[in-house]
Design a protein around this motif. Structure first.
Motif, mmCIF file in Angstrom:
data_model
loop_
_atom_site.group_PDB
_atom_site.id
_atom_site.type_symbol
_atom_site.label_atom_id
_atom_site.label_comp_id
_atom_site.label_asym_id
_atom_site.label_seq_id
_atom_site.Cartn_x
_atom_site.Cartn_y
_atom_site.Cartn_z
ATOM 1 N N LYS A 14 50.325 92.712 15.599
ATOM 2 C CA LYS A 14 51.323 91.673 15.794
ATOM 3 C C LYS A 14 52.301 92.092 16.889
ATOM 4 N N ASP A 65 43.467 82.405 8.298
ATOM 5 C CA ASP A 65 42.712 81.374 9.014
ATOM 6 C C ASP A 65 43.135 81.241 10.477
ATOM 7 N N ARG A 66 44.023 82.128 10.938
ATOM 8 C CA ARG A 66 44.376 82.137 12.358
ATOM 9 C C ARG A 66 43.327 82.863 13.200
ATOM 10 N N PHE A 67 42.339 83.462 12.532
ATOM 11 C CA PHE A 67 41.334 84.254 13.236
ATOM 12 C C PHE A 67 39.944 83.688 12.981
ATOM 13 N N GLN A 78 44.160 86.226 17.952
ATOM 14 C CA GLN A 78 44.212 85.052 17.095
ATOM 15 C C GLN A 78 43.595 83.867 17.834
ATOM 16 N N ILE A 79 43.312 82.805 17.134
ATOM 17 C CA ILE A 79 42.798 81.595 17.772
ATOM 18 C C ILE A 79 43.839 81.085 18.768
ATOM 19 N N TYR A 84 44.596 82.769 21.497
ATOM 20 C CA TYR A 84 45.264 83.959 22.031
ATOM 21 C C TYR A 84 45.335 83.937 23.561
ATOM 22 N N ASP A 132 48.124 82.760 3.996
ATOM 23 C CA ASP A 132 48.251 81.621 4.903
ATOM 24 C C ASP A 132 48.077 82.022 6.367
ATOM 25 N N GLU A 133 47.741 83.293 6.616
ATOM 26 C CA GLU A 133 47.577 83.763 7.995
ATOM 27 C C GLU A 133 46.125 84.089 8.344
ATOM 28 N N THR A 177 47.959 81.466 24.737
ATOM 29 C CA THR A 177 49.313 81.929 24.413
ATOM 30 C C THR A 177 49.762 83.031 25.359
#
Length: 374
Positions: free
Chosen positions: A75, A64-66, A96-97, A99, A61-62, A102
């Motif tokens: 991390k 697709d963050r990229f 990450q998308i 980034y 589930d992680e 953030t």
């Protein structure tokens, strides 16, 4: 975002930096009052300089963050309360998308900030081994204080001696096996060049012989150094992993065990046992690619295989580092969690621990080096 792995985060408070974890919070605890820590910080932003940085195996589930598919990410974890990590922490993955946004909102630093360069260089590495992290930063003109790297003079000396033994055939090739090594000590000279290699270092003759352009050669030599480091590290890992495998097979959880938990624990034991062995074998196969290429050049007089190795080295280096990093993490965390004085693991905790090990090793046991070795 809040890190839900509270158990692991709390355990990291007192654990040292490893191949998978850069524990800047512990560095601050131990060295925050020193002149070196203040004068040459790893990061300029104080929150980043007290963060926990991990090489994290992405879950389903992680991914697709990229924008680009990847299996491992860097991390950054910011503890909510540095004095009580059980509360958890906020985190962000490097690149990450979203980034950029953030980092600006959380730290007030844009893409050109020096801390972003440090994070990008960390993200390029397959692991956070102190030796390779220091070399990666140093070759890019960055020199944080030695307190950030868990390296002893004894370790560096042993590594240097190991490299000297490894590259001796290259010196014999250049000077002949009957050269007076004591008089000129060319092995020590070449070892020093490899260990301290930076752009502009006088090793251009080998690059010309291998017909590599300067940038390709520079990257190849850095990864060559990485292979030598991993080859040196693998000797201790192989010695340590036997004890971990024995411990995994023998450990019995504390307290009541439900029948379904007992079945799940046995299945997890077998899976971790098998994957550790296969991962170590895959790492050994990748090192064999280097060994065969080096022998081809130094003993058979054919540099083409070693040239191909240096060209492929960045990809091989990443894959090898991920494998060894996963095994080193298992060794260090198993020792930490089962050390004398630690609470005994319940069935649920043992299942969680074995699941973490299994995820860390997932996919790394595949011998995907065959195509590159052909």
């Amino acid at each position: 975002m809040t890190d839900r792995a509270v158990r692991n985060l709390a355990n990291l408070r007192t654990s040292a930096s490893t191949a998978r974890v850069l524990n800047l919070l512990r560095v601050w605890d131990e060295h925050g009052g020193t002149d070196g820590w203040k004068a040459a910080p790893m990061f300029r932003h104080p929150a980043l300089n007290r963060a926990l940085i991990l090489k994290h195996r992405l879950r389903r589930d992680e991914v697709d963050r990229f924008r680009v598919r990847r299996h491992v990410a860097t991390k950054i974890i910011l503890p909510i309360d540095r004095d009580d990590l059980r509360i958890g922490g906020r985190y962000v993955f490097v690149d990450q998308i979203g980034y950029d946004r953030t980092m600006e909102e959380t730290f007030g630093i844009g893409p050109s900030h020096p801390d972003r360069q440090v994070l990008a260089l960390m993200d390029e590495l397959p692991g956070l081994d102190p030796f390779l992290l220091r070399e990666q930063l140093r070759r890019n003109g960055l020199a944080p204080d030695p307190c950030y790297f868990n390296l002893t003079e004894a370790d560096l000396s042993r590594m240097t001696d190991f490299v000297a033994d490894e590259i001796r055939p290259l010196v014999d090739l250049s000077l002949g096996p009957d050269a007076d090594l004591a008089a000129e000590n060319p092995v020590a000279r070449l070892t020093a060049k490899i260990m301290s290699f930076t752009p502009g270092e006088d090793m251009s003759a080998l690059g010309a012989t291998l017909q590599l352009d300067p940038a390709e050669y520079e990257e190849g030599v850095f990864c060559w150094k990485g292979f030598l480091y991993y080859k040196w590290s693998l000797r201790s890992v192989i010695g340590d992993i036997g004890g971990v495998l024995d411990g995994v097979r023998r450990i019995r959880p504390y307290g009541r065990i439900e029948p379904d938990q007992s079945i799940a624990i046995e299945r997890a034991r077998e899976a971790v046992d098998r994957r550790i062995i296969l991962t170590c074998e895959a790492a050994a196969d990748m090192l064999r690619v280097y060994d065969e290429a080096f022998v081809s050049m130094t003993q058979n007089g054919d540099p083409s295989q070693f040239r191909d190795f240096l060209r492929d080295a960045p990809l091989l280096f990443t894959r090898l580092g991920e494998r060894l990093g996963a095994v080193q993490h298992i060794v260090s965390f198993w020792r930490f969690r089962t050390a004398k004085g630690k609470p005994r693991l319940t069935a649920e905790e043992l299942l969680d621990l074995l699941a973490d090990f299994e995820i860390s090793l997932s996919g790394r046991e595949r011998p995907d080096v065959v195509a590159l070795a052909a």
